[in-house]
Structures are given as C-alpha cells and as structure tokens.
Design an enzyme around this catalytic site. Structure first.
Site, PDB file in Angstrom:
ATOM      1  N   GLU A 151      32.928  16.839 -13.518  1.00  0.00           N
ATOM      2  CA  GLU A 151      33.208  17.197 -14.900  1.00  0.00           C
ATOM      3  C   GLU A 151      34.132  16.351 -15.553  1.00  0.00           C
ATOM      4  OE1 GLU A 151      35.007  20.757 -13.614  1.00  0.00           O
ATOM      5  OE2 GLU A 151      37.084  19.975 -14.229  1.00  0.00           O
ATOM      6  N   HIS A 207      35.721  24.335 -17.707  1.00  0.00           N
ATOM      7  CA  HIS A 207      36.992  24.526 -17.260  1.00  0.00           C
ATOM      8  C   HIS A 207      37.815  25.354 -18.146  1.00  0.00           C
ATOM      9  CE1 HIS A 207      39.046  22.951 -13.458  1.00  0.00           C
ATOM     10  NE2 HIS A 207      39.895  23.923 -13.892  1.00  0.00           N
ATOM     11  N   ARG A 246      36.433  25.122  -7.832  1.00  0.00           N
ATOM     12  CA  ARG A 246      36.321  23.602  -8.039  1.00  0.00           C
ATOM     13  C   ARG A 246      34.992  23.236  -8.100  1.00  0.00           C
ATOM     14  NH1 ARG A 246      40.398  23.812 -10.205  1.00  0.00           N
ATOM     15  NH2 ARG A 246      42.491  22.526  -9.942  1.00  0.00           N
TER      16      ARG A 246
HETATM   17  P1  NAD Z   1      45.470  30.786  -3.600  1.00  0.00           P
HETATM   18  O1  NAD Z   1      46.034  29.626  -2.956  1.00  0.00           O
HETATM   19  O2  NAD Z   1      46.195  32.120  -4.179  1.00  0.00           O
HETATM   20  O3  NAD Z   1      44.132  31.496  -2.815  1.00  0.00           O
HETATM   21  C1  NAD Z   1      43.074  30.547  -2.373  1.00  0.00           C
HETATM   22  C2  NAD Z   1      42.601  31.445  -1.251  1.00  0.00           C
HETATM   23  O4  NAD Z   1      41.589  30.431  -0.382  1.00  0.00           O
HETATM   24  C3  NAD Z   1      43.662  31.379  -0.019  1.00  0.00           C
HETATM   25  O5  NAD Z   1      43.750  32.913   0.231  1.00  0.00           O
HETATM   26  C4  NAD Z   1      43.271  30.549   1.091  1.00  0.00           C
HETATM   27  O6  NAD Z   1      43.293  31.204   2.396  1.00  0.00           O
HETATM   28  C5  NAD Z   1      41.659  30.626   0.968  1.00  0.00           C
HETATM   29  N1  NAD Z   1      41.122  29.707   1.526  1.00  0.00           N
HETATM   30  C6  NAD Z   1      41.571  28.437   1.931  1.00  0.00           C
HETATM   31  N2  NAD Z   1      40.572  27.528   2.729  1.00  0.00           N
HETATM   32  C7  NAD Z   1      39.305  28.490   2.563  1.00  0.00           C
HETATM   33  C8  NAD Z   1      38.327  28.296   3.080  1.00  0.00           C
HETATM   34  N3  NAD Z   1      37.830  27.170   3.893  1.00  0.00           N
HETATM   35  N4  NAD Z   1      37.130  29.035   2.841  1.00  0.00           N
HETATM   36  C9  NAD Z   1      37.621  30.345   2.146  1.00  0.00           C
HETATM   37  N5  NAD Z   1      38.719  30.621   1.466  1.00  0.00           N
HETATM   38  C10 NAD Z   1      39.688  29.549   2.009  1.00  0.00           C
HETATM   39  O7  NAD Z   1      44.758  30.103  -5.105  1.00  0.00           O
HETATM   40  P2  NAD Z   1      44.511  30.959  -6.202  1.00  0.00           P
HETATM   41  O8  NAD Z   1      45.403  30.855  -7.646  1.00  0.00           O
HETATM   42  O9  NAD Z   1      43.617  32.092  -6.137  1.00  0.00           O
HETATM   43  O10 NAD Z   1      43.104  29.837  -6.829  1.00  0.00           O
HETATM   44  C11 NAD Z   1      41.894  29.533  -6.410  1.00  0.00           C
HETATM   45  C12 NAD Z   1      41.483  28.439  -6.655  1.00  0.00           C
HETATM   46  O11 NAD Z   1      40.829  28.554  -8.254  1.00  0.00           O
HETATM   47  C13 NAD Z   1      42.358  26.925  -6.782  1.00  0.00           C
HETATM   48  O12 NAD Z   1      42.368  26.310  -5.562  1.00  0.00           O
HETATM   49  C14 NAD Z   1      41.743  26.290  -7.795  1.00  0.00           C
HETATM   50  O13 NAD Z   1      40.829  25.348  -7.586  1.00  0.00           O
HETATM   51  C15 NAD Z   1      40.898  27.381  -8.725  1.00  0.00           C
HETATM   52  N6  NAD Z   1      41.506  27.405 -10.087  1.00  0.00           N
HETATM   53  C16 NAD Z   1      40.750  27.307 -11.171  1.00  0.00           C
HETATM   54  C17 NAD Z   1      41.041  27.276 -12.326  1.00  0.00           C
HETATM   55  C18 NAD Z   1      40.060  27.278 -13.643  1.00  0.00           C
HETATM   56  O14 NAD Z   1      40.678  27.185 -14.842  1.00  0.00           O
HETATM   57  N7  NAD Z   1      38.711  27.216 -13.520  1.00  0.00           N
HETATM   58  C19 NAD Z   1      42.270  27.825 -12.750  1.00  0.00           C
HETATM   59  C20 NAD Z   1      43.011  28.126 -11.761  1.00  0.00           C
HETATM   60  C21 NAD Z   1      42.620  27.833 -10.213  1.00  0.00           C
END
Ligand code: NAD
Length: 332
Positions: free
Chosen positions: A264, A296, A235
């Site tokens: 954004e 994005h 994000r």
């Molecule tokens: P997920 O929930 O499977 O994994 C997130 C991980 O982050 C977990 O392991 C959690 O423990 C960890 N986490 C939580 N707090 C944290 C902290 N303070 N420091 C470090 N790690 C921490 O999520 P995911 O499916 O892997 O997605 C990750 C992120 O990617 C989403 O939150 C979303 O913001 C982003 N995303 C972006 C797009 C895009 O198109 N750019 C698409 C999907 C997701």
C-alpha cells in the site's frame, strides 16, 4: 524540542496543531515519507514523528543518529515498519500510541462488512445516476452467521462484541486467549484451522509478525467456506494478495473488505486518479465486485485523531521530563 513530522496530511496538521497548543513544540510537517532518501531532512530536529508507511529501517536509523535525532515517535499503534533492534542499538527511544480509538477501527470494519454484504457501493452509484433497479443487489443477513475474530486485543474484542450485536455466533483465535472475557460474552476460542474452516466472516485484528505474515494464503483460503468474507483492517501483509486474487477468481471465497494492502505504501494516502496504477495485483483487486478497498482509513475519526495527537505529544513530554515511558516499544 523540534519535531519533524513525516508523511503528513491536512488532518494530521489540524489535530497536531490543536494538541500542540498546550505543549508548544516546534513542529515541521513534511508531506513526504521517511526513507533512506528523506532521513537527512531530520537535520536539526531532536525527534521524528512517523506513520504506518514510513520506512524506519537500520539505514534510516543510522542517518537519523548521524543527524542527532534522539526519539522516534509513532503516531500509530503498529510498529512493524520500525527496526526496533537498530533503534535500540543506536540509543534511540521508540514510542507509540498503543490505543487511540479501537472503536474507530472496529466500526470501520463493520461498515465495510455491511457495505459488502448489502452492495452499498453499487447501490449508491446506481441511484446517483437515476438507476433505481435492484437486480444484482441481493444481500445476505448477518444474523445467524459465524464470525471469526483473529486477534482479540483492544480492536478485536470490540469487533467481536459489535458482530455479536447482529446475532452472529462468535469464534476467536489468539495465542493469548482471554477465556474469562470470552465466556462472559458467550464467545469461544478455537484453533487456527477451525477459525478458517468455520467462519462465514473472518476479520483480522492481530499485529503483523513473522507468524502472521501471509496467514491468509492459498492453503488457508482453500479450507474456507466458498461464500466466506475476509475483512482486513490489521496490516496488508497478513494476506498473500496474489493468492487472494486467485481465490476470488475461482470463487474459493465470497469476498474481501480490505482497509490495508501489503504494497500500500506507494498508493495509499495519495491521489492516483490521473495516473497509471502499475501494481497489477492491486489493479486486479479493484476490479472485483465483491472486493471493497479503503485506503488505510479505519483509524480516521475526529476522536481517534485527537487522541493520537495528545498521546504522541504526551510521549515526547515524558521523554523530555525523564518520567516513565509507558508507551515505549523495545525489541523482544
Ligand atoms: P492489540 O495489541 O490490543 O491486540 C493484538 C492482539 O493480537 C493481541 O491480543 C495479541 O495477543 C494478538 N496476537 C498476537 N500474535 C498473534 C497471532 N500470531 N495470531 C493471532 N493473534 C495474535 O492491538 P489492537 O489495538 O487491537 O490492534 C490490532 C492491529 O490493528 C494492530 O497491530 C494494527 O496492525 C492494526 N491497526 C490498524 C488500523 C487501521 O487504521 N487500519 C488502526 C489501528 C491498528
């Protein structure tokens, strides 16, 4: 069930129309975002479907409740744009798509990394105009470098495994480490200062929370290697963008690949090519040769779109049938 879809584009309409063949909901696709100004358009709908830049704050939820909306369905994984407590207090369910294709996002992050380290955008523009010179295009092997993966959930793990395939050393940070997985792959968890200090490439895959907002800032970037590359497909607000501009101007870091940007919502997903961009930070970021911005786009594959549509409409079905809402998000 009538569902109002906010902030839709051709690819949303195509994938949802196809998935809806088996659900048969009445869907209206709006091309504008959900906000205080547009929440009233949900009149007569039982559900609203939103994406990452729709605003679902307490005021929007108040209006939606007045219009008898019962359900907020997110066609994305992240839910930082929703006031979960306000929704809960209003008796509205919030459902999301926790995973649709983590490969899509991780592969895009790798594509951005390689584009940056091998100057592919510059090379593409040169050869398009008949310029076949190589000056200024000297790249860097990824093999042997250290990659830091910040957040080792679904996407972060795939990213770590992909980067390991290049022969990079993988270090990880997550407050909930999976040490069994990490050691089975030869990866190791480190603390936050170490991942900033040791990474040649540092890629963010954690949610945006109060703990992670501006985790990349003046102080953390100062500790990074001067040729390190940041990748953000998480994000936008994980990075303090003004601090990033400062670090890039003073060569404190080597480059940045950004699929997300903290401001954004005004620009991304829209054509601004004939307009003046008034966001000076975004405009400045766009000028650096060592910054690559996509709007994005990381999620955008056919596989992911089909999964998003299926799971989103499946969430509505579960709500209608009163079965367990496995994809519900609740306030903590
Ligand atoms: P997920 O929930 O499977 O994994 C997130 C991980 O982050 C977990 O392991 C959690 O423990 C960890 N986490 C939580 N707090 C944290 C902290 N303070 N420091 C470090 N790690 C921490 O999520 P995911 O499916 O892997 O997605 C990750 C992120 O990617 C989403 O939150 C979303 O913001 C982003 N995303 C972006 C797009 C895009 O198109 N750019 C698409 C999907 C997701």
């Amino acid at each position: 069930m009538k569902i109002a879809f906010y902030d839709t584009h051709s690819y949303d309409k195509e994938s949802f129309a196809k998935a809806n063949e088996k659900f048969g909901y009445t869907i209206d696709f709006f091309d504008f975002k959900l906000s205080e100004r547009t929440a009233g358009a949900a009149k007569g709908f039982q559900a609203v479907c939103v994406f990452v830049n729709d605003v679902v704050n307490a005021e929007v939820i108040r209006i939606l409740k007045e219009e008898n909306v019962k359900l907020i369905i997110l066609r994305c994984a992240g839910f930082n744009n929703v006031d979960l407590k306000a929704a809960y207090d209003a008796g509205m369910k919030v459902l999301r798509v926790p995973a649709y294709s983590p490969y899509a996002v991780a592969e895009h992050a790798v594509a951005m990394l390689l584009s940056l380290t091998r100057h592919i955008p510059q090379a593409y523009l040169r050869t398009k105009t008949g310029n076949f010179t190589l000056e200024g295009l000297t790249g860097r092997d990824l093999h042997g470098l250290t990659a830091g993966v910040f957040g080792t959930g679904k996407i972060g793990r795939i990213m770590a495994e992909l980067l390991s395939g290049f022969g990079m050393d993988i270090i990880l940070y997550d407050p909930y480490p999976d040490t069994k997985w990490a050691s089975s792959k030869g990866f190791r968890y480190v603390d936050v200062p170490s991942i900033f200090r040791e990474s040649d490439v540092l890629s963010f895959h954690c949610p945006l929370t109060e703990q992670t907002r501006h985790i990349v800032n003046h102080d953390t970037m100062k500790t990074m290697k001067s040729d390190a590359i940041l990748i953000n497909t998480g994000r936008g607000a994980l990075i303090d963008s003004k601090a990033l501009v400062h670090a890039l101007k003073h060569n404190h870091i080597g480059g940045a690949a950004l699929d997300v940007y903290e401001e954004e919502s005004k620009y991304f997903f829209n054509d601004w090519s004939a307009n003046v961009i008034t966001d000076d930070v975004l405009a400045r970021l766009m000028t650096f040769p060592n910054v690559l911005i996509t709007s994005h786009q990381a999620f955008l594959t056919n596989n992911a779109l089909a999964n998003i549509a299926d799971v989103t409409l499946g969430n509505v079905k579960a709500f209608e049938n009163g079965t367990e809402l496995v994809n519900e998000v609740k306030p903590v």
